[in-house]
Design an enzyme around this catalytic site. Structure first.
Site, PDB file in Angstrom:
ATOM      1  N   ASP A   1       0.837  -1.196   0.000  1.00  8.34           N
ATOM      2  CA  ASP A   1       0.000   0.000   0.000  1.00  8.34           C
ATOM      3  C   ASP A   1       0.876   1.252   0.000  1.00  8.34           C
ATOM      4  O   ASP A   1       2.052   1.215   0.371  1.00  8.34           O
ATOM      5  CB  ASP A   1      -0.925   0.022   1.213  1.00  8.34           C
ATOM      6  CG  ASP A   1      -0.164   0.020   2.539  1.00  8.34           C
ATOM      7  OD1 ASP A   1       0.844  -0.715   2.630  1.00  8.34           O
ATOM      8  OD2 ASP A   1      -0.558   0.728   3.483  1.00  8.34           O
ATOM      9  N   GLU A   2       0.282   2.365  -0.411  1.00  8.08           N
ATOM     10  CA  GLU A   2       0.884   3.696  -0.303  1.00  8.08           C
ATOM     11  C   GLU A   2       2.349   3.708  -0.751  1.00  8.08           C
ATOM     12  O   GLU A   2       3.241   4.099  -0.005  1.00  8.08           O
ATOM     13  CB  GLU A   2       0.751   4.210   1.137  1.00  8.08           C
ATOM     14  CG  GLU A   2      -0.707   4.362   1.549  1.00  8.08           C
ATOM     15  CD  GLU A   2      -0.908   4.860   2.965  1.00  8.08           C
ATOM     16  OE1 GLU A   2      -0.060   4.552   3.822  1.00  8.08           O
ATOM     17  OE2 GLU A   2      -1.910   5.543   3.218  1.00  8.08           O
TER      18      GLU A   2
END
Length: 444
Positions: free
Chosen positions: A103-104
């Site tokens: 993620d991210e």
């Protein structure tokens, strides 16, 4: 906190001991005894600050000014994450699932090697992301073919149907959709699940939160905010997104937003919220029955930690309850108008401003009054801090207690301490020898 070995030993916490291999086993044994299945999570792309901050791995950063993102073009990058996975799985021999994070992945595509890759026709940022994740997935499944892999979904949200369908992830990963907001957009989340399902990524998890996710420096958990997040997720499940096979929900609890951020809510402060969120899911809503399950089992009068009082002698006690109470009490004091004395007091602003202090143009009687009031305020807070320290060090390493106090208390008290320091110095300098100021009247 993981006891990495060999070339990865440098990843261990150095301010306090990490878990021992035996302690990792004890945690898993306790989980199994409670009917819980442990799913390890190993970051394989983003959120790798705890690795890439070290000099020996810094060459693997996507860009030098963002510590968290791995350069996907280096062979050593793949070797690094696979070795992390290997060591974690060696200590989790019963694991059926592995979460690979992803993620991210901030600033992906900004590194020089990525820029060159993106200059090639038909290459784009989505395919750059997918190429690394596919590589990681392929190597993990080659070694541990029985593992079911989970990954966060946020980097896939803007991808087209065709990109998702041809991603190479279909049949190999289960997506975990995170949304921690009490105002979660149900319609949009259902639409997102259906988009993934149409592309073949139909095995989907939800991810909510029971603490953290409010503000980066929040200390006291608001149960209702997190219950509302779960009520929204229940609406998503009730909507029965077409084609989606919802596997379950991960109720996340944050102690930091990331490796470099301040400590937010400690676990004891979030336990009432956790219990409330679990009962909300179990009952399909935050009904009176769900609320009673929390208050009766835990022996409390409120689901909000900010309103809980110590039980009578012999009554049920939530683990870490005294620490939670002290965090609530201290946070209220630190946020009070009274603690803004150095900025709001009329006498400080009128007769003891920075200009007055620098020029030594002061009325010593007023300075003594200011000194006295500031010391009383400081003393009242420091008593609470000492009590909190004693409780916190029973549950956390001293380094954690020290960090919490430095981050959440010291900055608030600094203006008061500076005020007292200046007052002491000025009184000592300006008061003639053998002269005593009259005692300060005590407030009734």
């Amino acid at each position: 906190m993981f006891p990495y070995e060999g070339d990865l030993k440098i990843l261990r916490a150095n301010s306090h001991p990490p878990y021992s291999r035996q302690e990792v086993q004890i945690i898993q044994d306790a989980a199994r005894a409670s009917g819980l299945e442990v799913i390890p999570l190993v970051q394989t792309f983003g959120h790798l600050e705890f690795v890439l901050k070290h000099k020996q791995f810094s060459e693997l950063q996507e860009v030098g000014y963002c510590l968290g993102t791995l350069n996907p073009h280096r062979e050593r990058s793949l070797q690094l994450v696979l070795e992390m996975v290997r060591q974690v799985l060696d200590l989790h021999p019963h694991a059926k699932y592995l979460h690979i994070g992803a993620d991210e992945v901030y600033l992906l595509g900004q590194g020089e090697e990525s820029r060159q890759w993106l200059n090639i026709p038909s290459h784009d940022i989505h395919h750059l992301f997918l190429s690394h994740v596919k590589n990681v997935v392929k190597h993990i499944q080659a070694t541990w073919p029985y593992l079911r892999l989970i990954m966060w979904d946020d980097m896939l949200r803007e991808m087209s149907h065709d990109t998702l369908k041809d991603s190479g992830l279909v049949g190999h990963v289960q997506l975990m959709l995170w949304d921690y907001s009490p105002f979660l957009d149900v319609e949009n989340t259902v639409r997102l699940m259906e988009m993934y399902s149409r592309a073949g990524l139909s095995e989907i998890w939800a991810a909510s939160s029971f603490k953290g996710s409010t503000n980066v420096n929040t200390c006291v958990t608001c149960t209702q905010r997190h219950v509302d997040n779960h009520l929204q997720w229940l609406k998503v499940a009730t909507a029965q997104p077409i084609g989606a096979e919802i596997q379950g929900i991960a109720i996340t609890g944050w102690q930091r937003y990331d490796h470099l951020s301040v400590l937010c809510e400690l676990l004891p402060v979030g336990l009432l919220s956790l219990a409330s969120c679990l009962q909300t899911l179990r009952h399909g809503g935050f009904s009176k029955e769900a609320q009673a399950s929390v208050t009766e089992v835990l022996g409390v009068s409120s689901m909000e930690v900010a309103h809980v009082q110590s039980p009578s002698v012999g009554g049920p006690l939530i683990p870490g309850q005294r620490l939670a109470e002290l965090v609530v009490e201290l946070t209220a004091i630190l946020q009070s108008e009274e603690l803004r004395f150095a900025h709001t007091n009329m006498y400080v602003k009128g007769w003891f401003s920075p200009f007055h202090r620098q020029k030594r143009l002061v009325n010593l009687v007023i300075v003594q009054q200011i000194q006295h009031q500031a010391m009383i305020l400081l003393s009242s807070v420091e008593v609470k801090v000492q009590a909190l320290w004693q409780e916190m060090t029973q549950l956390f390493p001293e380094a954690t207690a020290h960090e919490w106090v430095q981050q959440h208390v010291s900055g608030v008290l600094e203006p008061l301490r500076s005020l007292v320091q200046d007052a002491n110095a000025i009184i000592q300098e300006m008061l003639p020898s053998n002269t005593h100021l009259p005692p300060v009247e005590q407030e009734s």
